[in-house]
Design an enzyme around this catalytic site. Structure first.
Site, short mmCIF file in Angstrom:
data_model
loop_
_atom_site.label_atom_id
_atom_site.label_comp_id
_atom_site.label_asym_id
_atom_site.label_seq_id
_atom_site.Cartn_x
_atom_site.Cartn_y
_atom_site.Cartn_z
N HIS A 76 0.81 -1.22 0.00
CA HIS A 76 0.00 0.00 0.00
C HIS A 76 0.84 1.27 0.00
O HIS A 76 0.31 2.35 -0.22
CB HIS A 76 -0.95 -0.02 1.22
CG HIS A 76 -1.58 -1.36 1.40
ND1 HIS A 76 -1.06 -2.32 2.25
CD2 HIS A 76 -2.65 -1.92 0.79
CE1 HIS A 76 -1.80 -3.42 2.16
NE2 HIS A 76 -2.76 -3.21 1.28
N HIS A 126 -7.06 4.76 5.41
CA HIS A 126 -6.51 3.63 4.66
C HIS A 126 -5.00 3.85 4.48
O HIS A 126 -4.56 4.97 4.21
CB HIS A 126 -7.21 3.51 3.31
CG HIS A 126 -6.84 2.28 2.55
ND1 HIS A 126 -5.64 2.16 1.88
CD2 HIS A 126 -7.47 1.08 2.39
CE1 HIS A 126 -5.57 0.96 1.33
NE2 HIS A 126 -6.68 0.28 1.64
N GLU A 128 -2.91 3.25 2.15
CA GLU A 128 -2.47 3.85 0.87
C GLU A 128 -2.70 5.37 0.89
O GLU A 128 -1.86 6.14 0.40
CB GLU A 128 -3.22 3.22 -0.31
CG GLU A 128 -2.74 3.80 -1.64
CD GLU A 128 -3.52 3.28 -2.85
OE1 GLU A 128 -3.97 2.11 -2.83
OE2 GLU A 128 -3.68 4.05 -3.81
N THR A 166 -5.91 3.91 -5.49
CA THR A 166 -5.93 3.04 -6.67
C THR A 166 -7.10 2.06 -6.71
O THR A 166 -7.36 1.45 -7.74
CB THR A 166 -4.63 2.21 -6.75
OG1 THR A 166 -4.50 1.47 -5.53
CG2 THR A 166 -3.42 3.08 -6.96
N CYS A 196 -6.41 1.62 -10.63
CA CYS A 196 -5.51 0.78 -11.43
C CYS A 196 -6.27 -0.19 -12.34
O CYS A 196 -7.47 -0.40 -12.18
CB CYS A 196 -4.56 0.02 -10.52
SG CYS A 196 -5.35 -1.40 -9.77
N SER A 225 -9.85 -2.84 0.73
CA SER A 225 -10.68 -1.83 0.06
C SER A 225 -11.21 -2.36 -1.27
O SER A 225 -12.41 -2.30 -1.54
CB SER A 225 -9.83 -0.56 -0.17
OG SER A 225 -10.45 0.30 -1.07
#
Ligand code: 2E4
Ligand code: SF4
Length: 311
Positions: A76, A126, A128, A166, A196, A225
């Site tokens: 992440h 989160h 990321e 992403t 992504c 997620s």
């Protein structure tokens, strides 16, 4: 009567997850246990337990890593502060951040040098999002939904760029982006969006699958997620949908009165769990398994220097 299981295509591991897990396995092989990993390498209980059994130690705080240890950053990504602290403490670091997350980090650094401030679309807390927001000391404003867009207060609006997590819902992100563009018409968007390829492909597959089935099962851990988003995609299309971490979480009553079962897996969920889920649904009465037609993914990311030699 339960009839057919239809497997979404593609589903399961993406290139970033393959690479991240391989980095931990190769580090364990090359340097021996223990290998420290900051945060779950990917958000999957089975993967984490398997690596723990092989000698990986998962930590959240660098204080819990002993001097001289080998440390791996999760897929992440991490903030600049975490990177710098790890370097300062002299750990032997390997970075398993997905290259598609790193791409977002690089974009943030580049535009920051040009004087940009950022609106980041993502989920608060989160890892990321923490990693991407932590690429700068300030100037990244997080929006989680359309209501946040109305509240956000950048210091200027001349040089404003959007970045995203992403693994967002494509549809939710499009709605939030539209609100950002309505409020800040000259906002700069990424050339290629940050959500992504794997996230897009798995959501698109669930969109095709959902109308063909009576129930959708997503294999994924609660912290994942992208897996949660797959369940939501099916639910929003009106198909009853559940996410399970493993086959034991399947409830027989979910399948009562159902004919066809759609099955997919998040980008961090290993295929062994999908096989076990298939077997359990067969035990409930499903008679056949069929793969949906779908695009074949060929993306592969190189390993970091120092871990490339064959196992
Ligand atoms: C890094 C970026 O981000 P999410 O919670 O979906 O992570 P997970 O570990 O479930 O999936 C792999 C991954 C890692 C996805 N995007
Ligand atoms: Fe990378 Fe996408 Fe996989 Fe995340 S889901 S690890 S961004 S390829």
């Amino acid at each position: 009567m339960l009839d057919e299981i239809i497997l979404a295509e593609p589903r399961g591991f993406c290139a970033g997850v393959d690479r991240a897990i391989e980095i931990v396995e190769r580090a364990l092989h090359k340097f021996g246990a223990p290998i420290y990993v900051r945060h779950e390498i990917v958000h999957n209980t089975y993967v984490v337990n398997d690596l723990k059994a092989k000698g990986a130690i998962f930590i959240e705080e660098l204080d819990d890593v002993p001097p001289g240890a080998t440390l791996i950053f999760s897929a992440h990504g991490v903030s600049k502060a975490v990177q710098q602290e790890a370097a300062k403490r002299g750990f032997h670091v390997f970075d398993a951040t997905c290259p598609l997350v790193t791409k977002v980090h690089i974009e943030v650094a580049k535009l920051h040098k040009e004087g940009y401030e950022f609106i980041m679309i993502g989920h608060k807390g989160h890892p990321e999002v923490e990693g991407t927001m932590g690429q700068l000391d300030s100037g990244i404003h997080l929006v989680e939904d359309v209501a946040d867009v109305a509240r956000v207060q950048p210091a200027q609006t001349e040089k404003l760029a959007v970045v995203t997590q992403t693994t967002l819902s494509m549809d939710d992100a499009a709605g939030i982006l539209a609100a950002v563009k309505a409020r800040f018409p000259n906002v700069r968007e990424p050339k290629q969006q940050d959500i992504c390829y794997a996230t897009q492909n798995r959501q698109d597959a669930v969109k095709l699958l959902s109308p063909q089935v009576d129930i959708v099962i997503v294999v994924g851990s609660p912290t994942s997620s992208n897996s949660n988003r797959l369940r939501e995609v099916a639910q929003k299309l009106g198909t009853e949908s559940y996410m399970v971490d493993n086959a034991d979480e399947l409830k027989p009553e979910w399948f009562e009165g159902k004919g066809r079962v759609g099955l997919t897996a998040g980008a961090s969920a290993p295929s062994i769990l999908v096989r076990q889920v298939v077997d359990r649904i067969k035990a409930f009465g499903a008679v056949s398994v069929r793969k949906m037609d779908g695009i074949e993914e060929t993306v592969k990311f190189p390993l970091p220097k120092g871990l490339k030699t064959d196992l």
